[in-house]
Design a protein around this motif. Structure first.
Motif, mmCIF file in Angstrom:
data_model
loop_
_atom_site.group_PDB
_atom_site.id
_atom_site.type_symbol
_atom_site.label_atom_id
_atom_site.label_comp_id
_atom_site.label_asym_id
_atom_site.label_seq_id
_atom_site.Cartn_x
_atom_site.Cartn_y
_atom_site.Cartn_z
ATOM 1 N N GLU A 14 0.822 -1.304 0.149
ATOM 2 C CA GLU A 14 -0.088 0.010 0.065
ATOM 3 C C GLU A 14 0.704 1.215 0.083
ATOM 4 O O GLU A 14 0.374 2.376 -0.615
ATOM 5 C CB GLU A 14 -1.049 -0.092 1.105
ATOM 6 C CG GLU A 14 -1.778 -1.303 1.211
ATOM 7 C CD GLU A 14 -2.709 -1.136 2.271
ATOM 8 O OE1 GLU A 14 -2.709 -0.210 3.331
ATOM 9 O OE2 GLU A 14 -3.766 -1.974 2.498
ATOM 10 N N TYR A 15 2.152 1.219 0.516
ATOM 11 C CA TYR A 15 2.810 2.301 0.605
ATOM 12 C C TYR A 15 4.203 2.277 -0.344
ATOM 13 O O TYR A 15 4.859 0.954 -0.507
ATOM 14 C CB TYR A 15 3.115 2.725 1.932
ATOM 15 C CG TYR A 15 2.256 2.983 2.881
ATOM 16 C CD1 TYR A 15 1.929 4.441 3.219
ATOM 17 C CD2 TYR A 15 1.439 2.150 3.530
ATOM 18 C CE1 TYR A 15 0.968 4.907 3.957
ATOM 19 C CE2 TYR A 15 0.199 2.568 4.353
ATOM 20 C CZ TYR A 15 -0.077 3.963 4.611
ATOM 21 O OH TYR A 15 -0.930 4.287 5.414
ATOM 22 N N SER A 16 4.539 3.340 -0.653
ATOM 23 C CA SER A 16 5.774 3.426 -1.677
ATOM 24 C C SER A 16 7.079 3.247 -0.666
ATOM 25 O O SER A 16 8.116 3.155 -1.080
ATOM 26 C CB SER A 16 5.874 4.624 -2.522
ATOM 27 O OG SER A 16 5.892 5.893 -1.900
ATOM 28 N N PHE A 17 6.845 3.844 0.723
ATOM 29 C CA PHE A 17 7.864 4.091 1.370
ATOM 30 C C PHE A 17 9.171 4.997 1.080
ATOM 31 O O PHE A 17 10.067 4.962 1.131
ATOM 32 C CB PHE A 17 8.642 2.799 2.027
ATOM 33 C CG PHE A 17 7.659 1.979 2.571
ATOM 34 C CD1 PHE A 17 7.300 2.218 4.053
ATOM 35 C CD2 PHE A 17 6.978 0.925 2.073
ATOM 36 C CE1 PHE A 17 6.539 1.442 4.842
ATOM 37 C CE2 PHE A 17 6.022 0.042 2.835
ATOM 38 C CZ PHE A 17 5.737 0.348 4.235
ATOM 39 N N SER A 18 8.552 5.955 0.238
ATOM 40 C CA SER A 18 9.523 7.029 -0.183
ATOM 41 C C SER A 18 9.085 8.556 0.032
ATOM 42 O O SER A 18 7.704 8.586 0.502
ATOM 43 C CB SER A 18 9.579 6.781 -1.733
ATOM 44 O OG SER A 18 8.591 6.874 -2.589
ATOM 45 N N LEU A 42 9.610 15.069 11.326
ATOM 46 C CA LEU A 42 10.379 16.048 10.813
ATOM 47 C C LEU A 42 11.630 15.166 10.371
ATOM 48 O O LEU A 42 12.420 15.401 9.041
ATOM 49 C CB LEU A 42 11.000 16.942 11.695
ATOM 50 C CG LEU A 42 9.909 18.165 12.290
ATOM 51 C CD1 LEU A 42 10.610 19.171 13.375
ATOM 52 C CD2 LEU A 42 9.377 18.900 10.865
ATOM 53 N N SER A 43 12.101 14.062 10.879
ATOM 54 C CA SER A 43 13.022 13.505 10.738
ATOM 55 C C SER A 43 13.165 12.357 9.465
ATOM 56 O O SER A 43 14.028 12.143 8.677
ATOM 57 C CB SER A 43 13.578 12.333 11.952
ATOM 58 O OG SER A 43 13.945 13.055 12.981
ATOM 59 N N THR A 44 11.907 12.148 9.180
ATOM 60 C CA THR A 44 11.357 11.301 8.210
ATOM 61 C C THR A 44 10.725 12.015 6.986
ATOM 62 O O THR A 44 10.177 11.317 6.032
ATOM 63 C CB THR A 44 10.425 10.186 8.508
ATOM 64 O OG1 THR A 44 9.395 10.449 9.325
ATOM 65 C CG2 THR A 44 11.163 9.328 9.757
ATOM 66 N N TYR A 45 10.618 13.210 7.228
ATOM 67 C CA TYR A 45 9.698 14.038 6.243
ATOM 68 C C TYR A 45 10.191 13.692 4.631
ATOM 69 O O TYR A 45 9.418 13.536 3.837
ATOM 70 C CB TYR A 45 10.092 15.486 6.468
ATOM 71 C CG TYR A 45 8.905 16.389 5.528
ATOM 72 C CD1 TYR A 45 7.658 16.491 5.836
ATOM 73 C CD2 TYR A 45 9.479 16.936 4.427
ATOM 74 C CE1 TYR A 45 7.072 17.405 5.094
ATOM 75 C CE2 TYR A 45 8.788 17.867 3.578
ATOM 76 C CZ TYR A 45 7.303 17.867 4.003
ATOM 77 O OH TYR A 45 6.656 18.732 3.169
ATOM 78 N N PHE A 46 11.525 13.811 4.473
ATOM 79 C CA PHE A 46 12.187 13.529 3.166
ATOM 80 C C PHE A 46 12.663 12.025 2.631
ATOM 81 O O PHE A 46 13.165 11.981 1.832
ATOM 82 C CB PHE A 46 13.365 14.444 2.896
ATOM 83 C CG PHE A 46 12.986 15.812 3.111
ATOM 84 C CD1 PHE A 46 12.534 16.644 1.994
ATOM 85 C CD2 PHE A 46 13.350 16.782 4.348
ATOM 86 C CE1 PHE A 46 12.043 18.107 2.127
ATOM 87 C CE2 PHE A 46 13.062 17.985 4.259
ATOM 88 C CZ PHE A 46 12.373 18.356 3.468
ATOM 89 N N LEU A 47 12.050 11.196 3.699
ATOM 90 C CA LEU A 47 12.451 9.793 3.681
ATOM 91 C C LEU A 47 11.460 8.973 3.125
ATOM 92 O O LEU A 47 11.569 7.956 2.370
ATOM 93 C CB LEU A 47 13.242 9.314 4.840
ATOM 94 C CG LEU A 47 14.355 10.231 5.066
ATOM 95 C CD1 LEU A 47 15.030 9.426 6.409
ATOM 96 C CD2 LEU A 47 15.609 9.940 4.157
ATOM 97 N N ASP A 95 6.543 8.435 3.002
ATOM 98 C CA ASP A 95 5.664 8.897 3.045
ATOM 99 C C ASP A 95 4.835 8.234 4.503
ATOM 100 O O ASP A 95 3.625 8.963 4.653
ATOM 101 C CB ASP A 95 4.687 8.316 2.032
ATOM 102 C CG ASP A 95 4.721 6.913 1.543
ATOM 103 O OD1 ASP A 95 5.407 6.287 2.180
ATOM 104 O OD2 ASP A 95 3.937 6.512 0.556
ATOM 105 N N ILE A 96 5.177 7.301 4.982
ATOM 106 C CA ILE A 96 4.454 6.912 6.034
ATOM 107 C C ILE A 96 4.643 7.634 7.384
ATOM 108 O O ILE A 96 3.826 7.698 8.366
ATOM 109 C CB ILE A 96 4.869 5.531 6.232
ATOM 110 C CG1 ILE A 96 3.585 4.623 7.061
ATOM 111 C CG2 ILE A 96 6.072 5.395 7.183
ATOM 112 C CD1 ILE A 96 3.781 3.165 7.044
ATOM 113 N N GLY A 97 5.619 8.600 7.301
ATOM 114 C CA GLY A 97 5.677 9.538 8.581
ATOM 115 C C GLY A 97 4.898 10.377 8.925
ATOM 116 O O GLY A 97 4.236 10.420 10.028
ATOM 117 N N ALA A 98 4.033 10.930 7.886
ATOM 118 C CA ALA A 98 3.175 11.838 8.055
ATOM 119 C C ALA A 98 1.721 11.141 8.425
ATOM 120 O O ALA A 98 1.078 11.481 9.468
ATOM 121 C CB ALA A 98 2.669 12.317 6.861
#
Length: 331
Positions: free
Chosen positions: A223-227, A268-273, A275-278
């Motif tokens: 379900e997620y691209s994890f990017s 914030l740490s995973t914002y640019f890493l 899509d699951i962080g949000a």
């Protein structure tokens, strides 16, 4: 007995009446949210409807892949569906989840502020959190159950915190935070150093998630691209940095601010890493709201409330209101 405003009610009785009033209000609002548009107009409700009447199929599918796969695909949510399906139609089951998740979360937020009405209004004004109650229903239900266990004084009710990840896996992150905070306390690590270390932990989690979900058979592997979202403007990143600086420096130190700080740092740490962080961060919004409203410094409390209102207004505007958050064509 101590009189309160000449009504002959002591403080405990008055608080109980306020609690009953808030309970009635949030149940009415939750009922409205479950019925305010055609059921299938809202994104994902069709899928939840399938879960409500077809959980036996999903249970068998996950079980056939092994106990680990079953445990990582929200088995308690599947069991709830199976039990409720014995008595109710699938659409009603989904509507019941909406009412329970919204009402319980809003009620518990209000409870922390003496059963005031304005926390309910503020919680309902944040679409980024409200959509968990009407669209991402499994996550909203998980949040409400975790928050109930988090606030409970009874040791058995507090165990609900550890059941919440089996309703929605993102709640496992809260359990990880609890464990991390416990270890840091034992080692007497300072608050600042804890967050610095946690930044690295967050990056590590983001890097390992795609591998872990694939190995254990978690449904999110597909379900997620994890990017990172390439269309993201970065405004949200800047906003939450500003919010975090004010929040971290001036907020009172308690369990809610501690959890909120970890949630913001993870985002914030995973914002640019990834899509699951949000998605994980949205689960922390009730904690952040409680932290802000319990702030003792009135000036910084007002500033943080205004920032949350700006955050909410941007969410309503850019997504055309809660309908825009919810319908499939505007996600």
């Amino acid at each position: 007995m101590q009189n309160n405003g000449g009504l002959g009610l002591d403080t405990k009785d008055n608080r109980r009446l306020r609690g009953i009033f808030i309970a009635i209000i949030v149940i009415l609002v939750g009922t409205y949210l479950a019925n305010f548009v055609d059921f299938f107009f809202i994104k994902d409700r069709g899928q939840y409807n399938i879960y409500a009447y077809g959980s036996n199929y999903y249970w068998g599918q996950y079980r056939s892949q092994g106990i680990i796969t079953l445990l990582t695909n929200e088995p308690i949510f599947l069991i709830l569906n199976q039990l409720l399906n014995l008595f109710f139609k699938s659409i009603f089951i989904v509507q019941l989840y909406i009412v329970v998740s919204y009402s319980l979360t809003a009620f518990l937020v209000s409870k922390q502020l003496g059963y005031s009405l304005y926390p309910v209004v503020l919680y309902s004004a944040i679409p980024q959190g409200l959509k968990n109650n009407i669209m991402q229903i499994r996550q909203g239900l998980g949040i409400s159950i975790y928050l109930l266990g988090f606030q409970a004084k009874n040791k058995y009710v507090r165990l609900l915190r550890f059941l919440a990840p089996f309703i929605h896996t993102s709640m496992l992150f809260f359990v990880v935070v609890e464990g991390y905070e416990y270890c840091m306390d034992k080692m007497k690590i300072s608050r600042h150093v804890r967050l610095i270390i946690f930044t690295g932990v967050s990056v590590l989690i983001a890097a390992l998630l795609p591998i872990a979900t694939s190995i254990i058979g978690d449904r999110r592997a597909m379900e997620y691209s994890f990017s990172s979202d390439q269309s993201a403007s970065g405004l949200s990143f800047i906003f939450w940095i500003v919010f975090f600086v004010i929040f971290y420096i001036y907020s009172d130190k308690n369990q809610y601010t501690t959890f909120s700080a970890y949630g913001i740092v993870f985002y914030l740490s995973t914002y640019f890493l990834t899509d699951i962080g949000a998605r994980v961060f949205e689960s922390f919004l009730p904690f952040i709201l409680i932290s802000v409203l319990k702030q003792s410094n009135k000036i910084y409390k007002l500033i943080l409330i205004l920032l949350l209102l700006v955050f909410s207004a941007l969410g309503w505007y850019t997504n055309h209101g809660i309908i825009g958050w919810s319908i499939a064509g505007l996600n």
